[in-house]
Design a protein around this motif. Structure first.
Motif, PDB file in Angstrom:
ATOM      1  N   ILE A 293      -3.954  19.158   0.659  1.00  0.00           N
ATOM      2  CA  ILE A 293      -3.093  17.594   0.462  1.00  0.00           C
ATOM      3  C   ILE A 293      -2.014  17.848   1.511  1.00  0.00           C
ATOM      4  O   ILE A 293      -0.984  18.444   0.284  1.00  0.00           O
ATOM      5  N   SER A 294      -1.574  17.017   2.309  1.00  0.00           N
ATOM      6  CA  SER A 294      -0.013  16.785   3.046  1.00  0.00           C
ATOM      7  C   SER A 294       0.003  15.489   2.210  1.00  0.00           C
ATOM      8  O   SER A 294      -0.179  14.606   2.748  1.00  0.00           O
ATOM      9  N   GLU A 295       0.805  15.922   1.357  1.00  0.00           N
ATOM     10  CA  GLU A 295       1.829  14.415   1.002  1.00  0.00           C
ATOM     11  C   GLU A 295       2.186  14.046   1.645  1.00  0.00           C
ATOM     12  O   GLU A 295       3.161  15.095   2.438  1.00  0.00           O
ATOM     13  N   PRO A 296       2.717  12.426   1.695  1.00  0.00           N
ATOM     14  CA  PRO A 296       3.359  11.861   2.674  1.00  0.00           C
ATOM     15  C   PRO A 296       5.020  11.518   2.521  1.00  0.00           C
ATOM     16  O   PRO A 296       5.874  10.859   1.821  1.00  0.00           O
ATOM     17  N   LEU A 297       5.797  12.607   2.722  1.00  0.00           N
ATOM     18  CA  LEU A 297       7.246  12.644   1.549  1.00  0.00           C
ATOM     19  C   LEU A 297       7.974  12.096   2.223  1.00  0.00           C
ATOM     20  O   LEU A 297       8.954  12.127   1.842  1.00  0.00           O
TER      21      LEU A 297
ATOM     22  N   HIS B  76      -8.260  18.510  15.376  1.00  0.00           N
ATOM     23  CA  HIS B  76      -6.937  17.793  14.986  1.00  0.00           C
ATOM     24  C   HIS B  76      -6.611  17.653  14.094  1.00  0.00           C
ATOM     25  O   HIS B  76      -6.519  17.056  13.286  1.00  0.00           O
ATOM     26  N   SER B  77      -5.011  17.992  13.852  1.00  0.00           N
ATOM     27  CA  SER B  77      -4.275  17.634  12.429  1.00  0.00           C
ATOM     28  C   SER B  77      -4.087  16.109  12.099  1.00  0.00           C
ATOM     29  O   SER B  77      -3.377  15.551  13.181  1.00  0.00           O
ATOM     30  N   ASP B  78      -4.070  15.643  10.940  1.00  0.00           N
ATOM     31  CA  ASP B  78      -3.740  14.720  10.471  1.00  0.00           C
ATOM     32  C   ASP B  78      -2.925  14.620   9.296  1.00  0.00           C
ATOM     33  O   ASP B  78      -3.600  15.102   8.502  1.00  0.00           O
ATOM     34  N   PRO B  79      -2.276  14.641   9.319  1.00  0.00           N
ATOM     35  CA  PRO B  79      -1.081  14.584   8.076  1.00  0.00           C
ATOM     36  C   PRO B  79      -0.833  13.219   7.195  1.00  0.00           C
ATOM     37  O   PRO B  79      -0.279  14.381   6.707  1.00  0.00           O
ATOM     38  N   GLY B  80      -1.425  12.346   7.567  1.00  0.00           N
ATOM     39  CA  GLY B  80      -0.512  10.929   7.444  1.00  0.00           C
ATOM     40  C   GLY B  80      -0.058  10.099   7.649  1.00  0.00           C
ATOM     41  O   GLY B  80       0.628  10.739   8.391  1.00  0.00           O
ATOM     42  N   ASP B  81       0.463   9.858   5.999  1.00  0.00           N
ATOM     43  CA  ASP B  81       1.361   8.835   6.971  1.00  0.00           C
ATOM     44  C   ASP B  81       2.873   9.836   6.623  1.00  0.00           C
ATOM     45  O   ASP B  81       3.794   9.600   6.008  1.00  0.00           O
ATOM     46  N   ASN B  82       3.243  10.564   7.667  1.00  0.00           N
ATOM     47  CA  ASN B  82       4.541  12.139   7.792  1.00  0.00           C
ATOM     48  C   ASN B  82       4.982  11.621   8.887  1.00  0.00           C
ATOM     49  O   ASN B  82       4.502  11.617   9.779  1.00  0.00           O
ATOM     50  N   LEU B  83       5.939  12.154   8.426  1.00  0.00           N
ATOM     51  CA  LEU B  83       7.220  12.578   9.785  1.00  0.00           C
ATOM     52  C   LEU B  83       6.573  14.149  10.036  1.00  0.00           C
ATOM     53  O   LEU B  83       7.936  15.036   9.785  1.00  0.00           O
ATOM     54  N   ASP B  84       5.279  14.499  10.648  1.00  0.00           N
ATOM     55  CA  ASP B  84       5.145  16.092  11.309  1.00  0.00           C
ATOM     56  C   ASP B  84       4.850  15.732  12.621  1.00  0.00           C
ATOM     57  O   ASP B  84       3.823  15.573  13.014  1.00  0.00           O
ATOM     58  N   LEU B  85       5.711  17.210  13.133  1.00  0.00           N
ATOM     59  CA  LEU B  85       5.585  17.165  14.241  1.00  0.00           C
ATOM     60  C   LEU B  85       3.880  17.907  14.620  1.00  0.00           C
ATOM     61  O   LEU B  85       3.755  18.249  15.874  1.00  0.00           O
TER      62      LEU B  85
ATOM     63  N   LEU C 176       0.796  -1.029  -0.241  1.00  0.00           N
ATOM     64  CA  LEU C 176      -0.080  -0.034  -0.215  1.00  0.00           C
ATOM     65  C   LEU C 176       0.686   1.153  -0.204  1.00  0.00           C
ATOM     66  O   LEU C 176       1.965   1.799   0.404  1.00  0.00           O
ATOM     67  N   LEU C 177       0.216   2.614  -0.766  1.00  0.00           N
ATOM     68  CA  LEU C 177       0.894   3.617  -0.492  1.00  0.00           C
ATOM     69  C   LEU C 177       1.123   4.391   0.684  1.00  0.00           C
ATOM     70  O   LEU C 177      -0.310   4.248   1.127  1.00  0.00           O
ATOM     71  N   PRO C 178       1.811   5.204   1.164  1.00  0.00           N
ATOM     72  CA  PRO C 178       1.886   5.680   2.229  1.00  0.00           C
ATOM     73  C   PRO C 178       0.712   6.480   1.757  1.00  0.00           C
ATOM     74  O   PRO C 178       0.435   7.672   0.734  1.00  0.00           O
ATOM     75  N   ARG C 179       0.193   6.859   3.091  1.00  0.00           N
ATOM     76  CA  ARG C 179      -0.884   8.021   3.014  1.00  0.00           C
ATOM     77  C   ARG C 179      -1.218   9.233   3.251  1.00  0.00           C
ATOM     78  O   ARG C 179      -0.433   9.957   4.343  1.00  0.00           O
ATOM     79  N   SER C 180      -1.584   9.905   2.659  1.00  0.00           N
ATOM     80  CA  SER C 180      -1.644  10.963   2.410  1.00  0.00           C
ATOM     81  C   SER C 180      -3.093  11.850   3.107  1.00  0.00           C
ATOM     82  O   SER C 180      -3.218  11.029   4.262  1.00  0.00           O
TER      83      SER C 180
END
Length: 372
Positions: free
Chosen positions: A175-179, A68-77, A4-8
């Motif tokens: 969209i927050s891309e899971p970069l 509540h923030s949900d940036p997807g599968d990303n390393l986001d503080l 599966l691709l990472p979730r945005s």
């Protein structure tokens, strides 16, 4: 193993907007308490359903909604950080239908008269979604609060970009891309393979700033590859695909890591930017006191400012050396992992998107990727 691709996820302005919509609905109709709202993201042209964690009227007549923030599968503080949207009827003499304010935790732009760090997309998506709901003859006052914003900002380089005491409502889309998610690497490799089938010379851009600047500099948009933080693996992939040359176009605070042999540029993996800059200053003969100040600077951008304030010519010399070092380390990295040769050139820009250094190979590769 999952394929599966990472979730945005969504950017902070989307959650601020969702809260404002919910609060406005409650302000209009006291019995309307949505547990979720559907937004038009505007950019891209699609809808998103955002949960509302809490919703309540306040004693002054305004309404507070919390998301509540949900940036997807990303390393986001900012993951799971609360956003408070407070909506009230506007003043009688208010000129704008919607007056948008930044409350606690929203940073101040010190170079823009301390204006709240609420940028164009945030203003657009909030205005677009709230305006149709406002009764005729009414105006609104919308205040966005990030209760944890001031503390979280201390873990960012926002101050180097002129934003203090909080975070920005930043983003060019919803969209927050899971970069930085590991699963993104495979998708980036697919993009690279597609580009390598069409072009022998490519431009690697870590993020949106590089992608945008490449076009403004006249580069062929089709030659661009968005790498996110996966520069090492993608350089190796380019070598294996027999690409002839890769121009690295990026913010100096990212690409400087390559000069120190760091090929995954996310700060969660490795840093050392000030140390690398200080080492190059020492090698170039920068006075010890200035080198020490750069070593102890809060950000690499602050270090560059110290160096330029001391001696513009010497700063150019140091950064030229960094660009050449990036080329050498990147080419050696590819050769060590593939046995293949790859021409790599570096073009570094600062936070104003001004080019601060281009390596010799970078100059040559720049000519190869210009739009005909």
């Amino acid at each position: 193993m999952s394929n599966l691709l990472p979730r945005s996820g969504y950017t902070l302005p989307v959650f601020a907007c969702a809260g404002a919509v919910a609060a406005l609905r409650r302000l209009i109709a006291p019995t309307d308490s949505p547990s979720a709202v559907t937004l038009d993201l505007v950019q891209p042209a699609q809808e998103a359903e955002i949960p509302i964690a809490q919703l309540a009227p306040l004693p002054d007549g305004s309404v507070l909604a919390i998301t509540h923030s949900d940036p997807g599968d990303n390393l986001d503080l900012t993951r799971h950080t609360p956003l408070w949207s407070v909506v009230a009827w506007g003043e009688a003499d208010q000129t704008d239908v919607i007056h948008l304010e930044g409350g606690e935790g929203i940073g101040r732009q010190v170079n823009q008269g301390d204006a709240p760090a609420i940028y164009r997309y945030a203003k657009t998506v909030i205005t677009h979604n709230l305006t149709p709901l406002i009764p005729d003859g009414k105006t609104l006052r919308v205040t966005i609060i990030l209760p944890e914003g001031r503390a979280l900002a201390e873990r960012t380089s926002n101050a180097a970009f002129g934003v203090v005491e909080g975070l920005s409502l930043l983003g060019t889309s919803g969209i927050s891309e899971p970069l930085s998610a590991p699963g993104q690497l495979e998708q980036s490799r697919e993009w690279l393979r597609d580009k390598a089938d069409q072009h022998r010379h490519l431009v690697f851009c870590v993020g949106e700033n590089g992608l945008d600047l490449a076009v403004k500099l006249g580069m062929n948009p089709d030659c661009r590859v968005k790498t996110a933080n996966w520069l090492g693996p993608l350089l190796v992939e380019a070598g294996q695909l027999a690409v002839e040359g890769v121009l690295l176009l990026g913010y100096h605070g990212k690409l400087i890591k390559l000069a120190g042999g760091i090929f995954h540029t996310h700060h969660h993996v490795a840093d050392g930017r000030q140390e690398i800059l200080a080492a190059h200053c020492a090698a170039a003969g920068v006075p010890l006191a200035i080198t020490q100040a750069i070593f102890h600077a809060e950000t690499v951008e602050a270090g560059l400012t110290l160096l330029r304030d001391h001696d513009q010519a010497l700063a150019a010399q140091v950064y030229q050396g960094l660009a050449e070092r990036i080329d050498a380390r990147a080419s050696a990295y590819v050769n060590a992992h593939t046995g293949q040769g790859l021409r790599v050139g570096a073009m570094l820009f600062n936070r104003q998107r001004q080019i601060v250094a281009t390596s010799t190979i970078g100059q040559a590769l720049f000519q190869q990727v210009l739009l005909d």
